[in-house]
Design a protein around this motif. Sequence first.
Motif, short mmCIF file in Angstrom:
data_model
loop_
_atom_site.label_atom_id
_atom_site.label_comp_id
_atom_site.label_asym_id
_atom_site.label_seq_id
_atom_site.Cartn_x
_atom_site.Cartn_y
_atom_site.Cartn_z
N LEU A 361 0.84 -1.20 0.00
CA LEU A 361 0.00 0.00 0.00
C LEU A 361 0.87 1.25 0.00
O LEU A 361 1.98 1.26 0.53
N SER A 362 0.35 2.31 -0.59
CA SER A 362 1.03 3.59 -0.52
C SER A 362 1.13 4.05 0.92
O SER A 362 0.17 3.95 1.68
N ILE A 363 2.31 4.53 1.31
CA ILE A 363 2.49 4.96 2.69
C ILE A 363 1.54 6.11 3.04
O ILE A 363 1.03 6.20 4.16
N LEU A 364 1.24 6.97 2.05
CA LEU A 364 0.33 8.09 2.30
C LEU A 364 -1.10 7.61 2.48
O LEU A 364 -1.81 8.07 3.39
N PHE A 365 -1.54 6.69 1.64
CA PHE A 365 -2.89 6.14 1.80
C PHE A 365 -3.00 5.37 3.11
O PHE A 365 -4.01 5.46 3.82
N LEU A 366 -1.95 4.63 3.43
CA LEU A 366 -1.96 3.86 4.68
C LEU A 366 -2.05 4.78 5.88
O LEU A 366 -2.78 4.51 6.85
N ALA A 367 -1.31 5.89 5.85
CA ALA A 367 -1.35 6.85 6.95
C ALA A 367 -2.78 7.39 7.12
O ALA A 367 -3.28 7.51 8.24
N GLY A 390 2.42 7.85 15.86
CA GLY A 390 3.28 6.96 16.63
C GLY A 390 3.48 5.61 15.95
O GLY A 390 4.58 5.05 15.94
N ILE A 391 2.42 5.08 15.36
CA ILE A 391 2.51 3.79 14.67
C ILE A 391 3.40 3.90 13.43
O ILE A 391 4.19 2.99 13.12
N LEU A 392 3.29 5.01 12.72
CA LEU A 392 3.98 5.16 11.44
C LEU A 392 5.36 5.80 11.55
O LEU A 392 6.07 5.91 10.56
N GLN A 393 5.73 6.21 12.76
CA GLN A 393 6.99 6.93 12.93
C GLN A 393 8.21 6.18 12.38
O GLN A 393 9.07 6.81 11.74
N PRO A 394 8.33 4.86 12.55
CA PRO A 394 9.52 4.19 12.00
C PRO A 394 9.65 4.29 10.48
O PRO A 394 10.75 4.11 9.94
N LEU A 395 8.57 4.56 9.79
CA LEU A 395 8.62 4.63 8.33
C LEU A 395 9.22 5.93 7.81
O LEU A 395 9.45 6.07 6.60
N THR A 396 9.46 6.89 8.69
CA THR A 396 9.94 8.19 8.22
C THR A 396 11.43 8.19 7.93
O THR A 396 11.93 9.13 7.30
N GLU A 397 12.15 7.16 8.35
CA GLU A 397 13.58 7.11 8.10
C GLU A 397 13.84 7.06 6.60
O GLU A 397 13.32 6.21 5.88
N GLY A 398 14.63 7.98 6.13
CA GLY A 398 14.94 8.01 4.70
C GLY A 398 14.01 8.88 3.88
O GLY A 398 14.28 9.12 2.70
N LEU A 399 12.91 9.34 4.46
CA LEU A 399 12.00 10.21 3.72
C LEU A 399 12.55 11.63 3.67
O LEU A 399 13.13 12.12 4.64
N ASP A 400 12.36 12.30 2.53
CA ASP A 400 12.79 13.68 2.45
C ASP A 400 11.77 14.58 3.16
O ASP A 400 10.66 14.13 3.49
N PRO A 401 12.12 15.83 3.44
CA PRO A 401 11.21 16.71 4.21
C PRO A 401 9.83 16.86 3.59
O PRO A 401 8.83 16.93 4.31
N THR A 402 9.74 16.90 2.26
CA THR A 402 8.44 17.08 1.62
C THR A 402 7.55 15.87 1.82
O THR A 402 6.37 16.00 2.14
N MET A 403 8.12 14.67 1.66
CA MET A 403 7.32 13.45 1.84
C MET A 403 6.91 13.28 3.30
O MET A 403 5.80 12.82 3.59
N LEU A 406 4.01 15.51 3.77
CA LEU A 406 2.82 14.91 3.16
C LEU A 406 2.27 13.78 4.04
O LEU A 406 1.05 13.58 4.11
N LEU A 407 3.16 13.05 4.72
CA LEU A 407 2.72 12.00 5.63
C LEU A 407 1.92 12.61 6.79
O LEU A 407 0.87 12.08 7.19
N VAL A 408 2.40 13.73 7.32
CA VAL A 408 1.67 14.43 8.38
C VAL A 408 0.28 14.84 7.88
O VAL A 408 -0.73 14.65 8.58
N LEU A 409 0.20 15.36 6.67
CA LEU A 409 -1.07 15.84 6.12
C LEU A 409 -2.01 14.69 5.79
O LEU A 409 -3.23 14.83 5.90
N ALA A 410 -1.46 13.54 5.36
CA ALA A 410 -2.31 12.37 5.13
C ALA A 410 -2.94 11.90 6.43
O ALA A 410 -4.13 11.55 6.49
#
Length: 466
Positions: A361-367, A390-403, A406-410
């Motif tokens: 699944l897309s990380i944004l849709f999943l969020a 809190g659940i999705l926090q480990p997925l942020t490693e390696g994401l650029d600031p814009t993504m 977008l995860l926060v906004l999703a």
Amino acid sequence: MDLIGLFAGTAAAADAAPVAPPWQLLTAAVVGIAIIVVLITWLKVHPFLALMIGALATGVVAGFDAAQTILSFTTGFGTTMGGVGILIALGAIYGKLLADSGGADRIVDTLVARATPRSLPWIMGLIGAIIGLPMFFEVGLVLLVPVIILVARRSGLPLMKIAIPTLAGLSAMHGLVPPHPGPLAAIDILGANLGVTLAIGVLVAIPAVIISGPLFANLAARWVRVPVPDLFVTAEDEGEQQTRRPSFGATLASILLPVVLMLARAIADIVAPGSTSPVKMAVDFLGTPVIALLIAVVVGFFVLGRGAGFDRTRITQSVGSSLGPIAGILLIVGAGGGFKQVLVDTGIGDVIADLIAGSGLSILFLAWLVAAVIRIATGSATVATITAAGILQPLTEGLDPTMTALLVLAIGSGSVFLSHVNDAGFWLIKEYFGLSIAQTLKSWTVLECLISVVGLGGVLLVSVFV
């Protein structure tokens, strides 16, 4: 520096190895979330206590002893309050000053005086969004309900054509744009850049407000035909009209000041990353969220307080009365940070992240989906945002600031999905506007779903170009 960068302990904890087998950790997560949901929805326990009990249960089931669990929870609570809590308090002070000074009324009166019946719903959506920038949803709602009713009564338009756009502006800002508690907490937890999140959040909120506000209002007015409540006679009739208020331009400038400062910092980071010039350092300092909001409060003392003729005693009273009502919000946000830290320290977040990463699944849709499910279950946008982050926090490693933004906004979009009977806002809307439960579902609930879905669509669209 992002908010999360202020908390080295929290960041270090993110590298903690799982303390038990994956099945046990997943069981702990399910048990903890189920306890939170049951306590809030069935037993009507305050979310602060529910989050605390759920966090402690999660830690114990995951294999932590009592001391480890308590330490993890209190560490998360303290770091969250040390950053987000200060911002929430400053936002509440400014919001109260804006209301008490008559500045909010000045903006509303000026815009409405220039509106035609056709443009009035669009003007009310703009008012809701402007007032929603520095204010919590509940504060903005209480402030604007008399205005909504008075405008509907004077204009002769259906109540829903005035109420829906205004509520859309308030709610979209609450879910998508900092400095509201949910977005701020998610920014803190996920390590997002506040300025970038703010800029994209405003961009995503615009179509969400338009579609769920003025456009949906035409349909809602046909679905929900109710008379204008016989409430809130004009201030002039009661002899309570404020004789001195700050000007429209000064009030609007003071509202937008912290937004401009934070956006300037984000732009400077993009244009001149790593620069150590005095100008860049000054912009970075002034655009730091705590400093930007503190400046807005201090400027508000003069622009709003003195503009309304307040002396120092009256300004102090306004500041003092602003902090009591947000005590519950602060505790909920802090407890959410504590629950998040238990998920991180036990390794639950990593296990869930591994499962999610393999789901396709897309990380944004999943969020969005995770936040929406928790929102439906608990009725709290703030709880949904903090828990999902809190659940999705480990997925942020390696994401650029814009993504990451977008995860926060999703997550923020998912957190406002499907408001129903377990949401305090649902009952506020129902009672203020004299609606039945069915009418509230057909108006307010649909409005929230539209904001959520359009917000997700905007996030996915932006992600295509970054």
